[in-house]
Design a protein around this motif. Structure first.
Motif, PDB file in Angstrom:
ATOM      1  N   LEU A 209       0.869  -1.171   0.000  1.00 13.17           N
ATOM      2  CA  LEU A 209       0.000   0.000   0.000  1.00 13.17           C
ATOM      3  C   LEU A 209       0.908   1.223   0.000  1.00 13.17           C
ATOM      4  O   LEU A 209       1.748   1.371   0.895  1.00 13.17           O
ATOM      5  N   VAL A 210       0.742   2.106  -0.994  1.00 13.22           N
ATOM      6  CA  VAL A 210       1.722   3.169  -1.224  1.00 13.22           C
ATOM      7  C   VAL A 210       1.035   4.518  -1.341  1.00 13.22           C
ATOM      8  O   VAL A 210      -0.051   4.632  -1.931  1.00 13.22           O
ATOM      9  N   ALA A 211       1.679   5.543  -0.781  1.00 11.41           N
ATOM     10  CA  ALA A 211       1.277   6.932  -1.023  1.00 11.41           C
ATOM     11  C   ALA A 211       2.314   7.575  -1.927  1.00 11.41           C
ATOM     12  O   ALA A 211       3.522   7.343  -1.763  1.00 11.41           O
ATOM     13  N   ARG A 212       1.851   8.375  -2.873  1.00 16.91           N
ATOM     14  CA  ARG A 212       2.778   9.078  -3.770  1.00 16.91           C
ATOM     15  C   ARG A 212       2.717  10.564  -3.496  1.00 16.91           C
ATOM     16  O   ARG A 212       1.634  11.168  -3.435  1.00 16.91           O
ATOM     17  N   ARG A 213       3.895  11.147  -3.332  1.00 11.74           N
ATOM     18  CA  ARG A 213       4.016  12.585  -3.084  1.00 11.74           C
ATOM     19  C   ARG A 213       5.069  13.124  -4.042  1.00 11.74           C
ATOM     20  O   ARG A 213       6.273  12.917  -3.843  1.00 11.74           O
TER      21      ARG A 213
END
Length: 592
Positions: free
Chosen positions: A78-82
Motif C-alpha cells: 500500500l503506497v502513497a505518492r508525493r
C-alpha cells in the motif's frame, strides 16, 4: 526506517475494507496498491478521504475494485505518492499480531470456492513494510460413487452444454437482425409472469409519448414455474435482436447471452432501499453470488437518490458511475393525483367487508434462499388473537411476497377481518389505500414512506435474519417505525389509538432526490434516448485477463497456482454435488 506512511487501523464493513492511515510531512497526491512482484509497474488506485491532521481514510471494495472484478490475486504494498516520492505503508510492529484478526476469508459457491484477504509484514528486516495478500481458491466436488453415476454425470453435463450452445447459436443468428439505428427494445423479467413495476411504468410512459413509432418493442416474462425450453429459445431470439434490454430483477441468462459491448443492458431494479444486504453486499454469506455474476454485466442501473448510488454499486458489483439517481419509475403512478381513490373504489367492490374500515396491510418479505424455497412462517401468528384485536373497525390485508406460492393460511371463520389479497395485481395499489403497514425487512417501506403513514416492523427473527442475511444498517436504528419482535408486541401496537410516523420524514429525505411523477421520463431521456454524460468504462473479459496476468504474483516459497487450486475435470466433477455454474466458477478461479 522512518515510517512516513503508517496504518493506524484496519476495519471491515461487508466487502468494504477501510484503512485509516497517517502521513508525515506534506500531503500525498494519491494512494495505490502495487504488487510486490512488479512494484510500480502496475498501480491500482485506492480511494482516499482526508480526515485532517495528516490522516486519511482509504476504502477498497474487494469485490469491485479492479474494473468490475475483485482485487486480483497477488501480494501488494500500500503506497502513497508525493511528487516523485513513493511511500510504502508500514504497520506498527508491536501490533503485528492484530493482522491475523483483521484478515478475511469469503467462502461462497456452496463452499467450493473462497476468496481471501490477508495481511502481514514483509520479510525485509531493513524495510518491514505492510503487505496485503489476495487469493482465489477453488476445489472440485467428490467423485460419483459408481461407474453408472459417473456416466450419468457426464451425460447431464454434455446435455447442459449442448442446450447452452444452442441458445447461443439462436442469439448469434438473431443478432444479425439487430438494427443499426438502435430501435429494438426488449422488456424482460425472469421473476414475473407479466409486466409490472418499473418496467411497466417506463413502457407505458413511452407509449404515452408516442415513442412506439420510433422503437420496436419485444417482450419476455417468465418465472421458474413458467419457463420452458421453447420460451428459453424465444428469449434468446428476442435478446439477440435487441439494442436495449430493460430488466427489473436478477437475470441469470446474461452470463450466457447478451453482449455488453454492442447492447445497452439497463437494470430497473424492482425494489427500493430496504434493510437486507443483496448481491455482493452479502458476498461470502448465505446466498452469496459468485465472483463472476450476471449483475456485473449491466450497462447501467437506477436508484432513488445520490445517497443510494454507493449502495447499488456495491450490491451489483459495478462502478458508481454506472448507477444513476433517476428515481424509480413505478413511483409515478403511485403519486398520481386521484389514483388512491380509484384504487379504493375498485378494492371495496372486490372486498366489501373492508369498506369504511381501517386497513392494515401485512406485507412481509420471504424467508429462504430465493424463489425455489421461499416461504413465510405463519406459525408466528395467532390468527384468532389477531382477528379479535381488529375489532369491528379494522381489517388486515395479507399480501405475500411474489416468491411465496402458498396463500396465507387464514381460517375461514376469520376471513371477514383477515383478508388474503393475493388476487390484487399491484402491491403499490394496496399501499395507497392502507392506513397502517406491517412488514419486516421488505423494501415496500420505500414507497409507503411517501404516504407518511405509520409502519410496524414485525421482526420475530431479527437476530437470525441479521446474522444470516446481513443488514446494510442497524435495523433498530434505521427502521422508520415501531419494532415488534414478538406477536404479543405486534398486537399491543395495533391496539394503540395512534402510531407515530415521525421517523418516515428522515427516511424520505435520505432515499428520495425526487418526490414527483417524472421518474419514468428521467429514465427514458437519460438512458434510452441518450447516453449519460459520463459513460462507465467497462472492460472486456480479455482486458480483465491481461490485467490479471500483469498483476500475477511471484512470491518465493508460496505454492504455485496449480498447487493451490484443483482444476475440476469431467472425470471428477459430480453433477449431483455441483451445478454447471459451480464448475465454471472453479475453472475460472483456476485461470486467475
Amino acid at each position: 526506517m522512518v515510517d512516513e506512511l503508517t496504518i493506524e487501523r484496519i476495519s471491515w464493513e461487508r466487502v468494504i475494507l477501510t484503512f485509516v492511515v497517517r502521513v508525515s510531512g506534506d500531503a500525498p497526491d494519491s494512494f495505490f496498491l502495487t504488487p510486490n512482484s512488479r512494484p510500480y509497474e502496475v498501480e491500482l488506485p485506492v480511494r482516499a478521504e482526508p480526515l485532517g491532521e495528516g490522516r486519511y481514510e482509504l476504502t477498497i471494495n474487494v469485490t469491485q475494485f479492479n474494473r468490475r472484478a475483485q482485487v486480483p490475486n497477488g501480494t501488494y504494498y500500500l503506497v502513497a505518492r508525493r511528487g516523485e516520492e513513493n511511500l510504502p505503508a508500514a504497520y506498527p510492529l508491536a501490533r503485528s499480531e492484530e493482522l491475523g484478526d483483521a484478515s478475511r476469508a469469503f467462502v461462497y459457491n456452496k463452499n467450493f470456492s473462497a476468496y481471501t484477504v490477508t495481511f502481514g509484514i514483509s520479510d525485509d528486516e531493513a524495510a518491514p513494510y505492510f503487505l496485503m495478500r489476495t487469493y482465489s481458491f477453488g476445489r472440485s466436488g467428490g467423485k460419483p460413487s459408481s461407474k453408472v453415476a459417473r456416466l450419468k454425470s457426464k451425460a447431464r453435463k454434455k446435455w447442459t452444454k449442448t442446450k447452452r450452445k444452442a441458445l447461443r447459436t439462436v442469439f448469434s443468428i438473431s443478432a444479425y437482425k439487430r438494427p443499426s439505428d438502435g430501435s429494438n427494445i426488449l422488456f424482460a423479467s425472469e421473476a414475473r409472469p407479466n409486466m409490472q413495476g418499473n418496467l411497466k411504468a417506463v413502457h407505458d410512459r413511452m407509449l404515452e409519448r408516442g415513442l412506439d413509432s420510433q422503437f420496436n418493442f419485444g417482450y419476455s416474462f417468465r418465472t421458474g414455474r413458467t419457463s420452458s425450453r421453447q420460451s428459453a429459445f424465444a428469449l434468446a431470439w428476442e435478446m439477440g435482436k435487441a439494442n436495449t434490454i430493460l430488466i427489473d430483477d436478477y437475470f441469470a441468462i446474461l452470463k450466457d447471452l447478451g453482449n455488453r459491448d454492442e447492447q445497452k443492458i439497463i437494470q430497473l431494479w424492482h425494489a427500493g432501499s430496504g434493510f437486507k444486504s443483496v448481491g455482493y453486499s452479502r458476498f461470502g454469506q448465505y446466498g452469496s453470488p459468485n465472483l463472476r455474476n450476471a449483475h456485473r454485466l449491466y450497462s447501467y442501473a437506477i436508484c432513488g437518490s445520490q445517497h443510494l448510488r454507493d449502495v447499488y454499486s456495491e450490491a451489483f458489483g459495478i462502478e458508481r458511475e454506472a448507477v444513476l439517481a433517476t428515481g424509480l419509475p413505478r413511483i409515478d403512478g403511485f403519486l398520481r393525483e386521484g389514483r388512491a381513490e380509484e384504487v379504493r373504489v375498485d378494492f371495496e367492490k372486490q372486498f366489501p367487508t373492508a369498506k369504511g374500515k381501517r386497513k392494515i396491510l401485512f406485507a412481509p418479505t420471504f424467508r429462504g434462499r430465493g424463489s425455489g424455497d421461499a416461504h413465510y412462517d405463519y406459525d408466528q401468528i395467532d390468527f384468532r388473537e389477531l382477528y379479535e384485536s381488529c375489532g369491528d373497525d379494522s381489517v388486515v390485508l395479507f399480501r405475500q411476497h411474489h416468491f411465496v406460492p402458498d396463500p396465507a393460511p387464514i381460517p375461514q371463520e376469520f376471513s371477514d377481518r383477515l383478508i388474503d389479497v393475493a388476487s390484487c395485481a399491484d402491491t403499490n395499489d394496496l399501499m395507497l389505500i392502507s392506513d397502517v403497514l406491517i412488514t419486516d425487512y421488505s423494501s415496500v417501506i420505500y414507497e409507503y414512506s411517501l404516504l407518511e403513514r405509520p409502519m410496524i416492523f414485525f421482526a420475530y427473527d431479527l437476530d437470525t435474519y441479521s446474522a444470516t442475511r446481513g443488514m446494510h444498517k442497524d435495523y433498530r436504528e434505521a427502521a422508520p417505525g415501531s419494532i415488534a419482535t414478538t406477536f404479543d408486541e405486534l398486537v399491543e401496537l395495533l391496539r394503540r389509538p395512534q402510531l407515530s410516523n415521525e421517523a418516515t420524514k428522515e427516511f424520505v429525505k435520505e432515499n428520495f432526490d425526487y418526490v414527483d411523477t417524472n421518474n419514468s421520463d428521467r429514465v427514458i431521456d437519460t438512458l434510452i434516448l441518450s447516453e449519460p454524460a459520463t459513460e462507465p468504462q467497462v472492460p472486456s473479459e480479455d482486458e480483465d485477463h491481461r490485467m490479471s496476468e500483469r498483476v500475477g504474483e511471484e512470491d518465493p516459497g508460496a505454492p504455485g497456482q496449480e498447487d493451490q487450486l484443483n482444476d475440476p475435470t469431467d472425470n471428477d466433477s459430480d453433477g449431483s454435488y455441483k451445478t454447471e455454474e459451480e464448475d465454471e466458477e472453479n475453472q475460472w478461479q483456476t485461470s486467475q
